[in-house]
Each structure stands twice: as structure tokens, then as C-alpha cells.
Motif scaffolding. Structure first.
Motif, PDB file in Angstrom:
ATOM      1  N   THR A  60       0.843  -1.195   0.000  1.00 23.28           N
ATOM      2  CA  THR A  60       0.000   0.000   0.000  1.00 23.28           C
ATOM      3  C   THR A  60       0.883   1.251   0.000  1.00 23.28           C
ATOM      4  OG1 THR A  60      -0.103   0.184   2.415  1.00 23.28           O
ATOM      5  CG2 THR A  60      -1.792  -1.198   1.348  1.00 23.28           C
ATOM      6  N   ARG A  91      -4.169  -0.059  -7.653  1.00 31.02           N
ATOM      7  CA  ARG A  91      -5.421  -0.829  -7.618  1.00 31.02           C
ATOM      8  C   ARG A  91      -6.081  -0.648  -6.260  1.00 31.02           C
ATOM      9  NH1 ARG A  91      -2.800  -6.412  -9.850  1.00 31.02           N
ATOM     10  NH2 ARG A  91      -1.927  -5.558 -11.772  1.00 31.02           N
ATOM     11  N   GLN A  92      -7.348  -0.304  -6.300  1.00 32.56           N
ATOM     12  CA  GLN A  92      -8.076  -0.087  -5.044  1.00 32.56           C
ATOM     13  C   GLN A  92      -8.336  -1.409  -4.343  1.00 32.56           C
ATOM     14  OE1 GLN A  92     -11.536   2.229  -6.188  1.00 32.56           O
ATOM     15  NE2 GLN A  92     -10.560   4.059  -5.344  1.00 32.56           N
ATOM     16  N   ASP A  93      -8.284  -1.349  -3.030  1.00 34.17           N
ATOM     17  CA  ASP A  93      -8.594  -2.502  -2.198  1.00 34.17           C
ATOM     18  C   ASP A  93     -10.111  -2.691  -2.216  1.00 34.17           C
ATOM     19  OD1 ASP A  93      -9.300  -4.077   0.139  1.00 34.17           O
ATOM     20  OD2 ASP A  93      -7.256  -3.739   0.840  1.00 34.17           O
ATOM     21  N   PRO A  94     -10.594  -3.879  -2.569  1.00 36.79           N
ATOM     22  CA  PRO A  94     -12.047  -4.077  -2.627  1.00 36.79           C
ATOM     23  C   PRO A  94     -12.729  -3.903  -1.275  1.00 36.79           C
ATOM     24  CG  PRO A  94     -10.866  -6.117  -3.178  1.00 36.79           C
ATOM     25  CD  PRO A  94      -9.846  -5.058  -2.946  1.00 36.79           C
ATOM     26  N   ALA A  95     -12.040  -4.186  -0.190  1.00 42.32           N
ATOM     27  CA  ALA A  95     -12.629  -4.063   1.143  1.00 42.32           C
ATOM     28  C   ALA A  95     -12.620  -2.624   1.657  1.00 42.32           C
ATOM     29  CB  ALA A  95     -11.901  -4.970   2.128  1.00 42.32           C
ATOM     30  N   ASP A  96     -11.649  -1.810   1.217  1.00 47.27           N
ATOM     31  CA  ASP A  96     -11.545  -0.428   1.670  1.00 47.27           C
ATOM     32  C   ASP A  96     -11.103   0.422   0.485  1.00 47.27           C
ATOM     33  OD1 ASP A  96     -11.018   2.019   2.853  1.00 47.27           O
ATOM     34  OD2 ASP A  96      -9.817   1.187   4.499  1.00 47.27           O
ATOM     35  N   MET A  97     -12.029   1.129  -0.110  1.00 46.74           N
ATOM     36  CA  MET A  97     -11.765   1.891  -1.329  1.00 46.74           C
ATOM     37  C   MET A  97     -10.764   3.030  -1.122  1.00 46.74           C
ATOM     38  SD  MET A  97     -13.389   0.173  -3.412  1.00 46.74           S
ATOM     39  CE  MET A  97     -14.187   0.709  -4.883  1.00 46.74           C
ATOM     40  N   HIS A 101      -3.387  -0.467  -3.586  1.00 48.58           N
ATOM     41  CA  HIS A 101      -2.279  -1.425  -3.644  1.00 48.58           C
ATOM     42  C   HIS A 101      -1.488  -1.139  -4.917  1.00 48.58           C
ATOM     43  CE1 HIS A 101      -3.665  -3.912  -0.298  1.00 48.58           C
ATOM     44  NE2 HIS A 101      -4.880  -3.594  -0.714  1.00 48.58           N
TER      45      HIS A 101
END
Length: 184
Positions: A60, A91-97, A101
Motif C-alpha cells: 500500500t 489498484r483499489q482494495d475491494p474491502a476499503d476503497m 495497492h
């Protein structure tokens, strides 16, 4: 006990030689890459991030900032620049926009591999023995075919204690010449 004392002296000698020679080796590697790398080279501060992202893919922005000892907002700005150059993907984290990453692009992977090959070949050439004597400590004897620094510094009075000027100079990270401590 003399064995451990000699071993300690050997370690201190090698450590001292590395302190002197690693900055010179780094500069020599950068000059070599500048001459042979066909793509625009990133400044060293920008280059550290793609190396880190390649090593720790998916890191991150906050983790990268911690690893590089930088502020997260500065790393975020650097990521934006490298994304525009198509060297990094965010790339955005699917759990926390809010979390991004980082991933190297194929272009970044190819260029980093090319730089690694150039540097490895240069160090391998420098480590091979030749007739002129010792090169950088830790690398083995220097090579006649390794490019000489643009203006080699004069050898110090106690030149046996230092790496050969054909591979390394004795300028420290601060830009000051290394002056050996007086021996009692």
C-alpha cells in the motif's frame, strides 16, 4: 582468544572498506546505467519506489511510505507521477476503497530487469581478476576493462588500506574525501 580478536579486526577492516567503497560503487553503477540504458532514467528518489513495489507487489501507499521513510502524501504524489509514466498501477482494495495497492507494470518489470542485468554485469566485470591488482574490497580484484572514473582522485598516502582507484574512488556520501585516522 587471539582468533576472535583477529576476526573482529578483519570484520572492522571489511566494514571500513565497505563504508568507503559502496558509495563509489553506487556512483559507478549509476554512470554505467546512464551510458547503456536506452530509456530515460528516473532520478534516484523516484527509482526507489518501483524497486520496492517490484519486491513487495501489492504494497500500500502507507506501507511504501514507511519502508522508504517518506510521508504518505509524498509517496502518493510519486505514485501518481509513476502511474502517468505507465510504470506503476494503483489498484483499489475491494474491502476499503481508500486503500490503494501498488503493482509494477510490465514496462517497469522489463526496465528494472534490464537495469539489474546492466549492474550485475558491471559488478561481475569489476570482480574478475586482472593484472593491475586489487579493486573494491568485497568485489575482488579490479578489471582493466571497467570504465575509469571521470577524474580519479589522487591516491592517499596509505594507499594499501584503500580500494584501487581503477574501480572505486574514495569520496564519501557527503562528498568529502575519506581521510584515514592516524594510526597510533
Amino acid at each position: 582468544m587471539p582468533t576472535s580478536s583477529a576476526s573482529s579486526r578483519d570484520i572492522d577492516h571489511v566494514a571500513s572498506a565497505l563504508v568507503v567503497s559502496l558509495p563509489a560503487l553506487h556512483r559507478a553503477l549509476e554512470r554505467q546505467v546512464d551510458q547503456e540504458f536506452p530509456h530515460p532514467r528516473l532520478p534516484e528518489g523516484r527509482l526507489a519506489l518501483p524497486w520496492l513495489v517490484e519486491e513487495r507487489e501489492g504494497i500500500t501507499v502507507r506501507e511504501a511510505a514507511g519502508a522508504l521513510l517518506m510521508k504518505p502524501n509524498n509517496v502518493s504524489a510519486l505514485v501518481s507521477q509513476l502511474t502517468e509514466l505507465e510504470l506503476l498501477e494503483r489498484r483499489q482494495d475491494p474491502a476499503d476503497m481508500r486503500v490503494a495497492h501498488l503493482h509494477p507494470t510490465d514496462t517497469a518489470r522489463q526496465r528494472l530487469a534490464e537495469v539489474r542485468r546492466l549492474k550485475t554485469a558491471y559488478v561481475a566485470r569489476a570482480a574478475r581478476p586482472h593484472r593491475r591488482g586489487a579493486g573494491c574490497p568485497g568485489l575482488g580484484p579490479g578489471r582493466a576493462d571497467v570504465p575509469e572514473p571521470a577524474s580519479p582522485p589522487p591516491p592517499p598516502a596509505d594507499s594499501a588500506r584503500f580500494p584501487s582507484p581503477d574501480v572505486c574512488d574514495r569520496t564519501s556520501v557527503t562528498g568529502r574525501r575519506h581521510v584515514p585516522a592516524a594510526t597510533p
